[in-house]
Enzyme design. Structure first.
Site: not given
Length: 388
Positions: A161, A170, A280
């Protein structure tokens, strides 16, 4: 029973609504949120919705074949399970259920380095369908040992990744008090108490832990493991590191999180067998383009040299068809399968797969396509992709 379930919950959105009712708020926010104002999450969904397919009709009897081959394996449909971190927080026992679904449906299942089950448990349950997502360890000895464990556990493909160069903010998760380890206070206890299925699952499976990493930590507690993750994973991936991983892994190598054409070309030059076009799920950068808008430019540059996989925003078989029409060789879903788990427990991921596959077959029939290779000829007028 299966027909009744499909009548009651015929769409991924139905699983999403049911899952939201059965998962505590803090766990739901971890699953459903993006970052910033969640514009990237919305952009993914809207971008897929703009891709039009033009039917060609009067074909007579048509039985679409949605089978696809990837890395020498033939699958009934080009649909796989994308990696998700901290899975046991979203639904207890998630990794075992996802692995068993992959074994039963014979589809790829990608276990994350920061999932809540160890490769030694998830791999055998996946019965040869397991892939492993690598968050690059900074310590070469840990990296080598982890890859040896993954291979010994039956995982066949490695997914590196690339799109987490640093933790994202977030904000929704912060407001929901999502912490690693969870801080057990009155609010979290109250949320768990009104979601008995989730709470009973925690009693059966235990509190979520990064079990795959506990071997490398003196104290196998969530707090110690979380500290290890922050100090030892990520932030180091570069082209030289990727080349080193290529040298350590003999099987198929996928680089996930690619949205830039030049990055895709460089991955192939280093020896990647595939790139996975993904942002993502909109969780890292709120200004990132919709992943679907980056798919066709990357296919144009590296298609034929390497496989091009896709994820981010897929919620239906129609979305799978849209990605295939734009050149994807295979499509992966993360949230869709987790919605299934939250909605129905261990039976949910299998139902999510059937929703996606049935929708893909129906889309093919509606478009007059007998094979997946015919889908690109049905493209309508999608919004132009962003310049590379």
């Amino acid at each position: 029973m299966a027909d009744t379930l499909m009548d009651d919950l015929p769409a991924i959105e139905d699983l999403e609504r049911r899952a939201k009712r059965r998962i505590p708020h803090f766990a739901w926010e971890y699953l459903a949120s993006g970052t910033g104002a969640d514009q990237a999450v919305k952009r993914n969904l809207d971008g897929l919705g703009r891709v039009e397919l033009v039917p060609q009709l009067l074909k007579g009897p048509l039985e679409p074949d949605v089978g696809a081959e990837l890395f020498g394996i033939r699958y009934d449909a080009p649909i796989g399970i994308a990696p998700v971190g901290l899975t046991g927080l979203i639904w207890p026992g998630a990794d075992e259920a996802l692995a068993r679904t992959a074994a039963a449906k014979r589809i790829p299942y990608t276990l994350s380095t920061v999932a809540t089950e160890a490769p030694e448990v998830a791999g055998p349950n996946a019965d040869g369908m397991g892939w492993f997502q690598l968050y690059p360890p900074r310590d070469p000895a840990i990296r080598a040992d982890l890859l040896e464990r993954v291979e010994a556990s039956g995982f066949t493909a490695l997914v590196v990744t690339a799109d987490v160069p640093a933790p994202s903010r977030r904000e929704r998760q912060r407001k929901a008090r999502v912490r690693v380890p969870p801080v057990i206070g009155p609010t979290l206890v109250a949320q768990a108490a009104i979601h008995p299925a989730w709470s009973l699952g925690v009693l059966r499976h235990g509190m979520p832990r990064f079990r795959g990493l506990e071997k490398y930590i003196d104290a196998a507690t969530m707090r110690a493991t979380a500290g290890f993750v922050g100090a030892n994973l990520g932030g180091t991936l570069g082209w030289d590191y990727l080349a080193e991983v290529r040298g350590l892994w003999d099987g198929p190598l996928v680089v996930k999180g690619i949205v830039d054409v030049d990055d895709a070309v460089r991955c192939v030059e280093i020896g990647a067998d595939a790139v996975q076009v993904s942002n993502h799920g909109g969780r890292q950068l709120d200004a990132v383009p919709a992943a679907i808008d980056r798919l066709a430019p990357i296919v144009d540059r590296i298609g034929g040299e390497a496989k091009v996989l896709f994820d981010s925003g897929v919620r239906s078989g129609l979305d799978v068809a849209r990605a295939i029409a734009l050149g994807a060789d295979f499509v992966f879903c993360g949230r869709a399968f987790m919605f299934g788990l939250g909605a129905l427990g261990p039976a949910g991921p299998g139902h999510a797969y059937e929703i996606l596959k049935e929708g893909l077959v129906n889309t093919m029939a509606q478009c007059g396509c007998a094979t997946l290779g015919e889908l690109p000829t049905r493209l309508g007028s999608p919004a132009p992709a962003a310049a590379s």
